[in-house]
Design an enzyme around this catalytic site. Structure first.
Site, mmCIF file in Angstrom:
data_model
loop_
_atom_site.group_PDB
_atom_site.id
_atom_site.type_symbol
_atom_site.label_atom_id
_atom_site.label_comp_id
_atom_site.label_asym_id
_atom_site.label_seq_id
_atom_site.Cartn_x
_atom_site.Cartn_y
_atom_site.Cartn_z
ATOM 1 N N ASP A 298 4.193 3.294 6.324
ATOM 2 C CA ASP A 298 3.539 2.985 7.591
ATOM 3 C C ASP A 298 4.503 2.389 8.611
ATOM 4 O O ASP A 298 5.588 1.902 8.271
ATOM 5 C CB ASP A 298 2.451 1.942 7.363
ATOM 6 C CG ASP A 298 3.037 0.544 7.114
ATOM 7 O OD1 ASP A 298 3.856 0.408 6.191
ATOM 8 O OD2 ASP A 298 2.695 -0.397 7.854
ATOM 9 N N GLY B 105 16.470 -4.053 -0.392
ATOM 10 C CA GLY B 105 16.502 -4.263 -1.836
ATOM 11 C C GLY B 105 15.824 -5.545 -2.293
ATOM 12 O O GLY B 105 15.653 -5.753 -3.490
ATOM 13 N N TYR B 106 15.423 -6.380 -1.353
ATOM 14 C CA TYR B 106 14.835 -7.675 -1.724
ATOM 15 C C TYR B 106 13.553 -7.507 -2.533
ATOM 16 O O TYR B 106 13.336 -8.194 -3.529
ATOM 17 C CB TYR B 106 14.514 -8.497 -0.471
ATOM 18 C CG TYR B 106 15.718 -8.893 0.344
ATOM 19 C CD1 TYR B 106 16.755 -9.635 -0.215
ATOM 20 C CD2 TYR B 106 15.805 -8.543 1.691
ATOM 21 C CE1 TYR B 106 17.851 -10.009 0.544
ATOM 22 C CE2 TYR B 106 16.900 -8.918 2.462
ATOM 23 C CZ TYR B 106 17.915 -9.648 1.881
ATOM 24 O OH TYR B 106 18.991 -10.014 2.631
ATOM 25 N N THR B 107 12.691 -6.602 -2.078
ATOM 26 C CA THR B 107 11.396 -6.432 -2.728
ATOM 27 C C THR B 107 11.581 -5.928 -4.159
ATOM 28 O O THR B 107 10.999 -6.473 -5.095
ATOM 29 C CB THR B 107 10.525 -5.438 -1.931
ATOM 30 O OG1 THR B 107 10.483 -5.861 -0.563
ATOM 31 C CG2 THR B 107 9.118 -5.373 -2.483
ATOM 32 N N LYS C 215 17.253 3.942 0.805
ATOM 33 C CA LYS C 215 18.104 3.875 2.002
ATOM 34 C C LYS C 215 19.336 3.049 1.640
ATOM 35 O O LYS C 215 19.409 1.862 1.953
ATOM 36 C CB LYS C 215 17.347 3.143 3.121
ATOM 37 C CG LYS C 215 16.628 4.035 4.101
ATOM 38 C CD LYS C 215 16.311 3.245 5.367
ATOM 39 C CE LYS C 215 14.836 3.146 5.578
ATOM 40 N NZ LYS C 215 14.480 2.408 6.803
ATOM 41 N N ARG D 71 0.813 -1.197 0.000
ATOM 42 C CA ARG D 71 0.000 0.000 0.000
ATOM 43 C C ARG D 71 0.857 1.261 0.000
ATOM 44 O O ARG D 71 0.394 2.369 -0.232
ATOM 45 C CB ARG D 71 -0.871 0.038 1.269
ATOM 46 C CG ARG D 71 -1.688 -1.215 1.483
ATOM 47 C CD ARG D 71 -2.540 -1.096 2.748
ATOM 48 N NE ARG D 71 -3.398 -2.242 2.933
ATOM 49 C CZ ARG D 71 -3.048 -3.351 3.612
ATOM 50 N NH1 ARG D 71 -1.855 -3.432 4.200
ATOM 51 N NH2 ARG D 71 -3.868 -4.362 3.724
ATOM 52 N N GLY D 72 2.145 1.077 0.282
ATOM 53 C CA GLY D 72 3.020 2.211 0.571
ATOM 54 C C GLY D 72 3.174 3.252 -0.529
ATOM 55 O O GLY D 72 3.426 4.419 -0.239
ATOM 56 N N ASP E 257 14.853 -0.460 0.546
ATOM 57 C CA ASP E 257 15.583 -0.583 1.805
ATOM 58 C C ASP E 257 16.683 -1.634 1.611
ATOM 59 O O ASP E 257 17.730 -1.347 1.044
ATOM 60 C CB ASP E 257 14.557 -0.967 2.881
ATOM 61 C CG ASP E 257 15.134 -1.055 4.283
ATOM 62 O OD1 ASP E 257 16.094 -0.341 4.574
ATOM 63 O OD2 ASP E 257 14.601 -1.847 5.095
HETATM 64 P P1 IMP Z 1 13.244 -4.165 1.193
HETATM 65 O O1 IMP Z 1 12.781 -5.421 0.566
HETATM 66 O O2 IMP Z 1 14.082 -4.380 2.414
HETATM 67 O O3 IMP Z 1 13.895 -3.181 0.251
HETATM 68 O O4 IMP Z 1 11.961 -3.494 1.838
HETATM 69 C C1 IMP Z 1 11.106 -2.701 1.190
HETATM 70 C C2 IMP Z 1 9.830 -2.541 2.034
HETATM 71 O O5 IMP Z 1 10.119 -2.464 3.445
HETATM 72 C C3 IMP Z 1 9.158 -1.246 1.680
HETATM 73 O O6 IMP Z 1 8.313 -1.382 0.568
HETATM 74 C C4 IMP Z 1 8.455 -0.911 2.975
HETATM 75 O O7 IMP Z 1 7.188 -1.553 3.033
HETATM 76 C C5 IMP Z 1 9.332 -1.473 4.068
HETATM 77 N N1 IMP Z 1 10.200 -0.439 4.656
HETATM 78 C C6 IMP Z 1 11.550 -0.391 4.609
HETATM 79 N N2 IMP Z 1 12.014 0.696 5.241
HETATM 80 C C7 IMP Z 1 10.941 1.355 5.703
HETATM 81 C C8 IMP Z 1 10.770 2.584 6.470
HETATM 82 O O8 IMP Z 1 11.712 3.300 6.850
HETATM 83 N N3 IMP Z 1 9.482 2.918 6.738
HETATM 84 C C9 IMP Z 1 8.405 2.194 6.351
HETATM 85 N N4 IMP Z 1 8.516 1.062 5.645
HETATM 86 C C10 IMP Z 1 9.777 0.638 5.330
HETATM 87 MG MG MG Z 2 5.250 -1.469 4.717
#
Ligand code: IMP
Ligand code: MG
Length: 180
Positions: free
Chosen positions: A164, A110-112, A136, A48-49, A108
């Site tokens: 969120d 990077g996995y997603t 980040k 939803r972000g 963040d």
């Molecule tokens: P990744 O797979 O670690 O890059 O995570 C990405 C997902 O983690 C984002 O789409 C967010 O839902 C969540 N996320 C990572 N960092 C934050 C933050 O600082 N605030 C809110 N959600 C975050």
């Molecule tokens: Mg989230």
């Protein structure tokens, strides 16, 4: 919720004002307009972000735009992913031959983003790019190619403008640093 709220000791320090976000969104939209001049783009937002960012970005782009959504989640806690991504809600459209721009709230670890790129590439789009409001880089575990980026931020947990913590604070018009 309700009474439970009184137990929550959180502070949110404003970090990116609504004005600053709007100015950056306009710049990104102008880049997309230029890069895809004369073409049609499909903005594929992550639920939803990314919805606030997607809504503003879509309105700032002057090209013909299609909106599509996908929902994925990572296993693990509320703020940490363990690298495994699951598809919660698939998109409906045929992406074959489309100019697809993934619109993310934040990259963040990077996995997603990595998972989304690989998954969506398998549908054979003409072009596949990644646009994220926030990045980040200090937290990255896997490399991710980002084509459009709003703001590079330090390793802090942020909320607002779609982001969120436990489904709260998405409706803040600005991005703030959350301390709990
Ligand atoms: P990744 O797979 O670690 O890059 O995570 C990405 C997902 O983690 C984002 O789409 C967010 O839902 C969540 N996320 C990572 N960092 C934050 C933050 O600082 N605030 C809110 N959600 C975050
Ligand atoms: Mg989230």
């Amino acid at each position: 919720m309700g009474e439970a709220h009184t137990d929550i000791k959180e502070t949110i320090t404003p970090y990116l004002s609504a004005e600053k976000i709007a100015a950056r969104v306009a710049e990104i939209a102008a880049e997309i307009d230029r890069d895809f001049a004369g073409k049609h783009v499909t903005l594929l937002g992550t639920l939803r972000g990314a919805i606030m960012f997607l809504a503003d970005l879509a309105r700032a782009i002057t090209l013909p735009v299609t909106l599509e959504f996908i929902k994925v989640s990572s296993y693990g806690g509320q703020s940490e992913s363990n690298g495994e991504v699951q598809l919660d809600f698939p998109f409906q459209m045929d992406l074959k031959g489309q100019n697809v721009i993934i619109v993310e709230d934040i990259v963040d670890m990077g996995y997603t983003a990595r998972w989304l790129r690989e998954y969506l590439q398998s549908f054979d789009p003409a072009d596949l790019r990644l646009c994220t409001l926030l990045d980040k880089p200090d937290r990255r575990k896997v490399p991710v190619k980002i084509d459009y980026m709003g703001f590079s931020i330090p390793d802090e947990f942020v909320v607002g403008y779609g982001l969120d913590f436990a489904q709260r604070h998405r409706n803040l018009p600005y991005v703030g640093i959350l301390k709990g």
